[in-house]
Write an enzyme that holds these catalytic residues in place. Structure first.
Site, PDB file in Angstrom:
ATOM      1  CB  CYS A 190      39.009  35.568  38.489  1.00  0.00           C
ATOM      2  SG  CYS A 190      39.402  37.171  37.838  1.00  0.00           S
ATOM      3  CG  HIS A 231      39.714  28.811  42.388  1.00  0.00           C
ATOM      4  ND1 HIS A 231      38.546  29.448  42.763  1.00  0.00           N
ATOM      5  CD2 HIS A 231      40.723  29.531  42.906  1.00  0.00           C
ATOM      6  CE1 HIS A 231      38.850  30.505  43.492  1.00  0.00           C
ATOM      7  NE2 HIS A 231      40.159  30.586  43.600  1.00  0.00           N
ATOM      8  CD  GLU A 264      32.788  33.842  36.863  1.00  0.00           C
ATOM      9  OE1 GLU A 264      33.016  35.038  36.559  1.00  0.00           O
ATOM     10  OE2 GLU A 264      33.550  33.166  37.562  1.00  0.00           O
ATOM     11  CD  GLU A 281      43.460  33.097  43.305  1.00  0.00           C
ATOM     12  OE1 GLU A 281      42.350  32.629  43.614  1.00  0.00           O
ATOM     13  OE2 GLU A 281      43.626  33.903  42.368  1.00  0.00           O
TER      14      GLU A 281
END
EC number: 5.3.3.2
Length: 180
Positions: A66, A68, A86, A113
């Protein structure tokens, strides 16, 4: 990469840019995000336990990745970048749906979000970045659903929302259907 997030209106139209930390303080500022569900060829989903140093929901289980998109970056490009950063893997993502949510984490801050939910497939070895991920686990749909039904299960609120929708709108979601 910048530490800024893209502020958006209720239709995901950019209305500004804000420091990521500031966007998550208080009740949060609505910003663009994405959430990747990673599935292997056996149909298992990769879940990650968020690192203890995360500001919001540290130590909670969530979907594979997850994050942005940076200002000027597409959601799909950002998702590919963050999967590499990640988890150390390269995988193409496919868009499933978008939704808006708002969730507070005590008095620390909140997520507000406009989230784009994506799916990807990979059997690659995963190398989690310690500052982002404390643990990973490959689980079947049945195992995830059983864990989510336990009262003490610590899962992020967005993952819970996404999982319900994945099961209701994609009940037979399996790897051959991905065709990524």
């Amino acid at each position: 990469m910048t530490n800024d997030v893209v502020l958006v209106d209720a239709h995901d139209v950019q209305i500004g840019v804000c420091d990521k930390r500031l966007a998550h303080l208080g009740t949060g500022k609505r910003h663009r995000a994405f959430s990747v569900h990673l599935i292997d060829s056996g149909g298992r989903h990769l879940l990650q336990r968020r690192a203890a140093g995360k500001m919001l929901w540290p130590g909670f289980w969530s979907n594979a990745c997850c994050s942005h998109p940076a200002p000027g970056e597409t959601v799909l490009d950002a998702a590919s970048r963050r999967l590499r950063e990640e988890l150390g893997i390269c995988a193409s993502c496919r868009f499933l749906y978008s939704f808006e949510y708002h969730a507070r984490f005590g008095s620390i801050g909140a997520e507000h979000e406009f989230c784009h939910v994506l799916i990807a497939q990979s059997d690659a070895l995963v190398y989690p970045a310690a500052q982002e991920v404390s643990e990973i686990q490959w689980w079947t749909r049945a195992e995830i659903s059983a864990q989510l039904s336990e009262a003490q299960g610590q899962f992020t609120p967005w993952f819970r929302m996404e999982w319900r929708r994945l099961l209701s709108e994609h009940p037979s979601f399996d790897v051959p259907a991905l065709q990524i």
